[in-house]
Motif scaffolding. Structure first.
Motif, PDB file in Angstrom:
ATOM      1  N   ARG A 213       0.995  -1.206   0.071  1.00  0.00           N
ATOM      2  CA  ARG A 213      -0.223   0.377   0.442  1.00  0.00           C
ATOM      3  C   ARG A 213       0.894   1.084   0.072  1.00  0.00           C
ATOM      4  O   ARG A 213       2.000   1.410   0.686  1.00  0.00           O
ATOM      5  CB  ARG A 213      -0.986  -0.030   0.610  1.00  0.00           C
ATOM      6  N   LEU A 214       0.479   2.263  -0.947  1.00  0.00           N
ATOM      7  CA  LEU A 214       0.919   3.634  -0.901  1.00  0.00           C
ATOM      8  C   LEU A 214      -0.155   4.740  -0.295  1.00  0.00           C
ATOM      9  O   LEU A 214      -1.014   4.644  -0.356  1.00  0.00           O
ATOM     10  CB  LEU A 214       1.814   3.988  -2.255  1.00  0.00           C
ATOM     11  N   THR A 228       4.241  22.438  -5.112  1.00  0.00           N
ATOM     12  CA  THR A 228       3.161  21.639  -4.622  1.00  0.00           C
ATOM     13  C   THR A 228       4.250  20.154  -4.633  1.00  0.00           C
ATOM     14  O   THR A 228       4.927  19.660  -4.748  1.00  0.00           O
ATOM     15  CB  THR A 228       2.141  21.012  -5.606  1.00  0.00           C
ATOM     16  N   ALA A 229       4.062  19.912  -3.063  1.00  0.00           N
ATOM     17  CA  ALA A 229       4.945  18.894  -2.383  1.00  0.00           C
ATOM     18  C   ALA A 229       3.917  17.078  -1.942  1.00  0.00           C
ATOM     19  O   ALA A 229       3.013  17.296  -2.350  1.00  0.00           O
ATOM     20  CB  ALA A 229       5.323  18.866  -1.275  1.00  0.00           C
ATOM     21  N   ILE A 230       4.827  16.600  -3.382  1.00  0.00           N
ATOM     22  CA  ILE A 230       4.132  14.936  -2.967  1.00  0.00           C
ATOM     23  C   ILE A 230       5.056  14.456  -2.086  1.00  0.00           C
ATOM     24  O   ILE A 230       6.569  14.359  -2.797  1.00  0.00           O
ATOM     25  CB  ILE A 230       4.445  14.630  -4.528  1.00  0.00           C
ATOM     26  N   GLN A 231       4.579  13.622  -1.310  1.00  0.00           N
ATOM     27  CA  GLN A 231       5.091  12.172  -0.836  1.00  0.00           C
ATOM     28  C   GLN A 231       4.435  11.729  -0.303  1.00  0.00           C
ATOM     29  O   GLN A 231       2.746  11.685  -1.037  1.00  0.00           O
ATOM     30  CB  GLN A 231       4.904  13.443   0.664  1.00  0.00           C
ATOM     31  N   VAL A 232       4.973  10.415  -0.909  1.00  0.00           N
ATOM     32  CA  VAL A 232       4.691   8.793  -1.169  1.00  0.00           C
ATOM     33  C   VAL A 232       5.417   8.492  -0.321  1.00  0.00           C
ATOM     34  O   VAL A 232       7.213   8.196  -0.282  1.00  0.00           O
ATOM     35  CB  VAL A 232       5.427   8.177  -2.486  1.00  0.00           C
ATOM     36  N   SER A 233       5.171   7.316   1.054  1.00  0.00           N
ATOM     37  CA  SER A 233       5.406   6.530   1.673  1.00  0.00           C
ATOM     38  C   SER A 233       4.984   4.381   1.290  1.00  0.00           C
ATOM     39  O   SER A 233       3.376   5.171   0.753  1.00  0.00           O
ATOM     40  CB  SER A 233       5.253   6.842   2.928  1.00  0.00           C
ATOM     41  N   SER A 234       5.515   4.000   1.102  1.00  0.00           N
ATOM     42  CA  SER A 234       5.735   3.081   1.363  1.00  0.00           C
ATOM     43  C   SER A 234       5.152   2.352   2.397  1.00  0.00           C
ATOM     44  O   SER A 234       5.507   2.225   3.433  1.00  0.00           O
ATOM     45  CB  SER A 234       5.948   1.984   0.243  1.00  0.00           C
ATOM     46  N   GLU A 235       4.004   0.591   2.228  1.00  0.00           N
ATOM     47  CA  GLU A 235       4.039   0.245   3.876  1.00  0.00           C
ATOM     48  C   GLU A 235       4.026  -1.410   2.804  1.00  0.00           C
ATOM     49  O   GLU A 235       2.400  -1.641   1.883  1.00  0.00           O
ATOM     50  CB  GLU A 235       2.446   0.373   4.386  1.00  0.00           C
TER      51      GLU A 235
END
Length: 458
Positions: A213-214, A228-235
């Motif tokens: 999942r992101l 514009t900031a884009i932050q992507v984290s993963s699980e």
């Protein structure tokens, strides 16, 4: 899938939460020193399934280190518990256990007496580990989380997005697009690449592919001249499952294995979707129809490996509220063992109670030499005395009872009437005295509970 705003879901990592909070405060100082870097082409790795992740590291089977009893939980992709020891010692031991099995520690580790944060990689998978004092003195909170095997730099992002920050489990990019347009473009690109929309919060949205999942957070960045900031984290997720169609207010928490959402479809449509979708994945329902429990209906599914999925349905206004709870084979086995133990204990208690009724313990009491037994049944004895003699006979019997360490409480005490309570070793006996003086007197002895009363010599 229709998405509505819901409370933010956990990232599954204390380190990631700390970074997200700290970033918003420090981005002005940090990123003014960075030059935009174009997103480079990377080798795309297919997001892992739960089985693939477990083959590399199954945290459900990764033994807790010096755990406090009954203090934690573990699933395939994460574990959290209280341990006995110090932060630095426990961090050193955990680091050694992981590196011995092929995990490579990444730069940026921090281990102090009060806090430890480490990241490690193996076969494209990244895990984070955090430790901090918690609970009673000498106890430490330990958390290990798998962030999956996706190279976040390889994800499709808006064409003008520039990479500003990258970790194995989190990346930051900037774009000149407005926030709303960026959200729409990110969703379009990710879904085109096979990612499914998987819920939404007020500041982010989620996508899922296989069992990864992101979380994608899109926000204005005043420190970057309005970019514009884009932050992507993963699980990494511990369970493989399809995303329910037309789910509203969808929420999923991997540590508890719970999927929660509302549906505008009928109960039968939702049920048939689960039966069909889970059936294709090897899950079989344990009943032919829904079982009613309290205010909802439920169905349980199991697979050949021993895993379990419990799905409940409840009417809420004009919608169906669905809760699916996933359990690994180990979790299901532990729960079944606990249920079996509770049932066995209950059966033993029932058997003991039945044996007590059939073979009640005998309570032997001093005799009444000058009284005649009129009736005796189990825990009750009735005696008759001469007129006006009951109180004197009782007083002599009372001396014998107190000599045998029976405690007495005089509820009513007169020449004609008496009510008394005797207790010893969790046995309580009630004695009633009636002697009006013109008819024979009577004494009645009753034991509370399943006991067999017996007078000495009788």
């Amino acid at each position: 899938m229709s998405l509505t705003k819901t409370p933010e879901l956990p990232l599954g990592s204390a380190m990631m939460r700390d970074f997200r909070i700290g970033f918003s405060v420090c981005c002005c100082c940090l990123f003014l020193t960075l030059s935009p870097v174009p997103v480079l082409a990377q080798v795309v790795v297919e997001p892992a399934t739960a089985a693939e992740a477990a083959a590399v590291l199954d945290l459900a089977g990764f033994a807790f280190l010096a755990p406090v009893e009954n203090s934690g939980h573990a699933v395939t992709a994460s574990q959290s518990y209280l341990a006995r020891g110090t932060v630095s010692d426990l961090a050193t031991q955990l680091r050694a256990r992981l590196t011995e099995t092929g995990w490579k520690e990444l730069d940026g580790a921090m281990v102090t007496a009060d806090y430890a944060s480490l990241s490690l990689q193996k076969q494209n998978f990244s895990i984070s580990m955090t430790l901090a004092p918690a609970g009673e003195p000498g106890q430490v909170s330990v958390s290990i989380n798998n962030h999956g095997n996706v190279d976040l730099k390889s994800l499709p992002m808006p064409a003008d997005a520039r990479l500003a920050y990258a970790l194995p489990m989190s990346v930051m990019l900037f774009t000149d697009r407005p926030v709303a347009d960026t959200v729409e473009e990110c969703q379009r690109l990710l879904t085109a690449a096979g990612w499914e929309l998987f819920g939404e919060t007020t500041v982010s949205f989620y996508v899922k592919k296989n069992a990864v999942r992101l979380q994608v957070m899109v926000s204005e960045s005043p420190a970057q001249q309005g970019k514009t900031a884009i932050q992507v984290s993963s699980e990494q997720l511990s369970f493989d499952f399809a995303v329910p169609p037309a789910a509203l207010s969808l929420q999923y928490t991997d540590s508890t294995g719970q999927l929660f959402y509302d549906s505008g479809r009928s109960r039968d449509e939702e049920l048939q979707w689960f039966i069909s979708t889970l059936g294709e994945a090897g899950w079989k329902a344990t009943t032919e129809s829904l079982v009613e429990v309290d205010f909802h209906e439920m169905m349980i599914f199991r697979n050949a490996a021993g895993g379990m999925i419990e799905v409940t349905f409840q009417d809420v206004e004009d919608k169906i509220r669905v809760l699916a709870k996933f359990q690994t084979p180990a979790q299901a086995a532990r729960e079944q063992a606990a249920a079996d133990a509770a049932m066995a204990k209950r059966q033993e208690e029932m058997k003991a109670a039945e044996n007590g009724k059939m073979n009640p313990p005998v309570v032997e009491l001093p005799a009444f030499p000058d009284a005649v037994i009129k009736s005796q049944t189990g825990n009750r004895i009735e005696l008759e005395t001469g007129s006006g003699k009951a109180k004197g006979i009782f007083n002599l019997w009372l001396e014998k009872m107190t000599a045998r360490q029976w405690s007495v409480n005089n509820v009513v005490d007169s020449k004609e009437v008496g009510e008394y309570q005797f207790t010893k070793d969790q046995v309580q006996i009630d004695v009633s005295l009636v002697d009006p003086g013109f008819i024979p007197g009577s004494l009645t002895i009753t034991a509370r509970g399943e006991f067999q009363l017996k007078l000495e010599g009788k």
